[in-house]
Design an enzyme around this catalytic site. Sequence first.
Site, PDB file in Angstrom:
ATOM      1  N   CYS A 138      -2.626   4.053   9.426  1.00  0.00           N
ATOM      2  CA  CYS A 138      -4.451   3.011   8.503  1.00  0.00           C
ATOM      3  C   CYS A 138      -5.677   3.485   9.174  1.00  0.00           C
ATOM      4  O   CYS A 138      -6.000   3.676   8.276  1.00  0.00           O
ATOM      5  CB  CYS A 138      -3.470   1.472   8.224  1.00  0.00           C
ATOM      6  SG  CYS A 138      -2.887   1.324   9.426  1.00  0.00           S
TER       7      CYS A 138
ATOM      8  N   HIS B  24      -9.032  -3.372   7.631  1.00  0.00           N
ATOM      9  CA  HIS B  24      -9.965  -2.684   8.585  1.00  0.00           C
ATOM     10  C   HIS B  24     -11.626  -2.211   8.678  1.00  0.00           C
ATOM     11  O   HIS B  24     -12.129  -1.052   7.686  1.00  0.00           O
ATOM     12  CB  HIS B  24      -8.467  -1.182   9.121  1.00  0.00           C
ATOM     13  CG  HIS B  24      -7.763  -1.927   8.935  1.00  0.00           C
ATOM     14  ND1 HIS B  24      -7.300  -2.742   9.757  1.00  0.00           N
ATOM     15  CD2 HIS B  24      -6.547  -0.964   9.653  1.00  0.00           C
ATOM     16  CE1 HIS B  24      -5.061  -3.038   8.791  1.00  0.00           C
ATOM     17  NE2 HIS B  24      -4.696  -1.875   9.867  1.00  0.00           N
TER      18      HIS B  24
HETATM   19  N1  LIG Z   1       0.297  -2.926   6.912  1.00  0.00           N
HETATM   20  C1  LIG Z   1      -0.363  -1.656   6.833  1.00  0.00           C
HETATM   21  O1  LIG Z   1      -1.586  -1.435   6.396  1.00  0.00           O
HETATM   22  C2  LIG Z   1       0.290  -0.480   6.754  1.00  0.00           C
HETATM   23  C3  LIG Z   1      -0.465   0.753   6.451  1.00  0.00           C
HETATM   24  C4  LIG Z   1       0.461   1.779   7.397  1.00  0.00           C
HETATM   25  C5  LIG Z   1       2.370   1.790   7.880  1.00  0.00           C
HETATM   26  N2  LIG Z   1       2.466   0.695   7.244  1.00  0.00           N
HETATM   27  C6  LIG Z   1       3.637   1.150   7.702  1.00  0.00           C
HETATM   28  O2  LIG Z   1       4.587   0.975   6.790  1.00  0.00           O
HETATM   29  C7  LIG Z   1       5.736  -0.093   6.557  1.00  0.00           C
HETATM   30  C8  LIG Z   1       5.786  -1.837   6.347  1.00  0.00           C
HETATM   31  O3  LIG Z   1       4.920  -2.195   6.358  1.00  0.00           O
HETATM   32  P1  LIG Z   1       4.946  -3.863   5.648  1.00  0.00           P
HETATM   33  O4  LIG Z   1       3.177  -3.815   6.832  1.00  0.00           O
HETATM   34  O5  LIG Z   1       4.675  -3.541   3.908  1.00  0.00           O
HETATM   35  O6  LIG Z   1       5.393  -4.512   6.484  1.00  0.00           O
HETATM   36  P2  LIG Z   1       6.357  -5.926   6.131  1.00  0.00           P
HETATM   37  O7  LIG Z   1       5.633  -6.835   5.197  1.00  0.00           O
HETATM   38  O8  LIG Z   1       6.643  -6.584   7.116  1.00  0.00           O
HETATM   39  O9  LIG Z   1       7.571  -5.238   4.929  1.00  0.00           O
HETATM   40  C9  LIG Z   1       8.478  -4.747   5.215  1.00  0.00           C
HETATM   41  C10 LIG Z   1       9.890  -4.033   4.187  1.00  0.00           C
HETATM   42  O10 LIG Z   1      10.317  -3.429   4.337  1.00  0.00           O
HETATM   43  C11 LIG Z   1      11.970  -4.272   4.467  1.00  0.00           C
HETATM   44  N3  LIG Z   1      13.030  -3.453   5.361  1.00  0.00           N
HETATM   45  C12 LIG Z   1      12.562  -4.854   6.407  1.00  0.00           C
HETATM   46  N4  LIG Z   1      13.524  -4.075   7.414  1.00  0.00           N
HETATM   47  C13 LIG Z   1      14.424  -3.827   6.193  1.00  0.00           C
HETATM   48  C14 LIG Z   1      16.032  -3.246   6.617  1.00  0.00           C
HETATM   49  N5  LIG Z   1      16.858  -3.284   8.566  1.00  0.00           N
HETATM   50  N6  LIG Z   1      16.677  -2.762   5.333  1.00  0.00           N
HETATM   51  C15 LIG Z   1      15.876  -2.415   4.311  1.00  0.00           C
HETATM   52  N7  LIG Z   1      15.014  -3.136   4.525  1.00  0.00           N
HETATM   53  C16 LIG Z   1      13.925  -3.309   5.065  1.00  0.00           C
HETATM   54  C17 LIG Z   1      11.747  -4.986   4.056  1.00  0.00           C
HETATM   55  O11 LIG Z   1      12.240  -6.278   3.301  1.00  0.00           O
HETATM   56  P3  LIG Z   1      12.759  -7.591   3.617  1.00  0.00           P
HETATM   57  O12 LIG Z   1      11.745  -7.843   2.249  1.00  0.00           O
HETATM   58  O13 LIG Z   1      14.041  -7.688   2.297  1.00  0.00           O
HETATM   59  O14 LIG Z   1      12.981  -7.597   4.434  1.00  0.00           O
HETATM   60  C18 LIG Z   1      10.514  -5.369   3.212  1.00  0.00           C
HETATM   61  O15 LIG Z   1      10.271  -4.764   2.239  1.00  0.00           O
HETATM   62  C19 LIG Z   1       5.965   0.174   7.943  1.00  0.00           C
HETATM   63  O16 LIG Z   1       6.541   1.116   9.218  1.00  0.00           O
HETATM   64  C20 LIG Z   1       4.800   0.584   8.881  1.00  0.00           C
HETATM   65  O17 LIG Z   1       3.852   1.019  10.257  1.00  0.00           O
HETATM   66  C21 LIG Z   1       2.077  -0.479   7.144  1.00  0.00           C
END
Ligand SMILES: NC(=O)c1ccc[n+]([C@@H]2O[C@H](COP(=O)([O-])OP(=O)(O)OC[C@H]3O[C@@H](n4cnc5c(N)ncnc54)[C@H](OP(=O)(O)O)[C@@H]3O)[C@@H](O)[C@H]2O)c1
Length: 342
Positions: free
Chosen positions: A135, A248
């Site tokens: 990001c 950010h």
């Molecule tokens: N947040 C940002 O600004 C941002 C920006 C760029 C990239 N990212 C990337 O995007 C990804 C997700 O980020 P987020 O911020 O959305 O995190 P988050 O809110 O913690 O959500 C994580 C997601 O992954 C799922 N998950 C976790 N463990 C899993 C498993 N073992 N099997 C299947 N699904 C699983 C969760 O499902 P449950 O609800 O069932 O646990 C939830 O849907 C990460 O790789 C992060 O680095 C995030």
Amino acid sequence: MSTLKGKSAYTVAVVGATGAVGEEMRDILAERDFPVGRLICLASERSEGKTVTFRDREVPVERLTERAFAGVDIALFSAGAERSRAFAPHAVTAGAVVIDNSSAFRMEPKVPLVVPEVNGHALAGHFGIIANPNCSTIQMVMALKPLHDAAKIRRIVVSTYQSVSGTGQAAMEELFDQSGQVLNLQQATPKVYPHQIAFNCLPQIDAFAEDGYTKEEWKMVHETRKILEDPGLQVCATTVRVPVFRGHSESVNVELERPLSPDEARALMSAMDGVVVIDDPGRGLYPMATDASGSDAVYVGRVRVDRTVPNGLALWIVSDNLRKGAALNAVQIAERLVAAAR
Ligand SMILES: NC(=O)c1ccc[n+]([C@@H]2O[C@H](COP(=O)([O-])OP(=O)(O)OC[C@H]3O[C@@H](n4cnc5c(N)ncnc54)[C@H](OP(=O)(O)O)[C@@H]3O)[C@@H](O)[C@H]2O)c1
């Protein structure tokens, strides 16, 4: 290998559909009227039996398995690097194009790392997986690309002020809970972060490498070089987590090969698709996370001469990390793929 050709609607899987980025992906697919024939929402076993909304309808959440990708045309992954490494190859084998939000494949030479407005051409000739950059990197390269094209950037020094939504849902809850604890004169209890995040700034995002930089800082270095196609570009990053829910901010200093005045830089950045310049400090106008939150643009302000280096400029860049920093960029990549297949 996937084929998107000859279709008017696509089966789209969102992996991590219950997360902060996954929620935004569902919203943006609907808002931009992406031709979704069927949406498959995947998450962990914890979410089995739940539903999420898409276009005012409830969609059941299914468990992410190797067999979940049958019939999927486009798989948007945002469930962490471990899940991407384990399941993206199965999605590709099943015939899907994967657009991955995690860091799993970003630096693999054969995987395009794409910000469509900056290096959309890199999508041509992908091998089934396309990586969405970090990001902080996305918003920085959006603002800097026109300056790089006009006057070639030699060196970037960036300090970030990254919101807690960049860590996901649990981190947003942590800031909310700790803010209440501190205001009620209670001990704040860190769970997601190594220290209290409420009313504090943490100069650590991700783990430390042996050289004292964090992995997040190295991501900004390597990803910026790959996207701007300039392996010699010097980048020094300090990434900081701040108690902001969403959006950010970045303080950026660049050293250019040729001089550019602040006015020229503002004009170049204003002409860049997806970048908005807000720069009228006399009237108190500059970009802020509270204004950027929920919107699509990358905002730039505080453009001024950095007199400490030859041809130096200083600027301030703000964007919504969940939208352009993640979900929007991924959906824009999908839009390009679909347009190219028509
Ligand atoms: N947040 C940002 O600004 C941002 C920006 C760029 C990239 N990212 C990337 O995007 C990804 C997700 O980020 P987020 O911020 O959305 O995190 P988050 O809110 O913690 O959500 C994580 C997601 O992954 C799922 N998950 C976790 N463990 C899993 C498993 N073992 N099997 C299947 N699904 C699983 C969760 O499902 P449950 O609800 O069932 O646990 C939830 O849907 C990460 O790789 C992060 O680095 C995030």
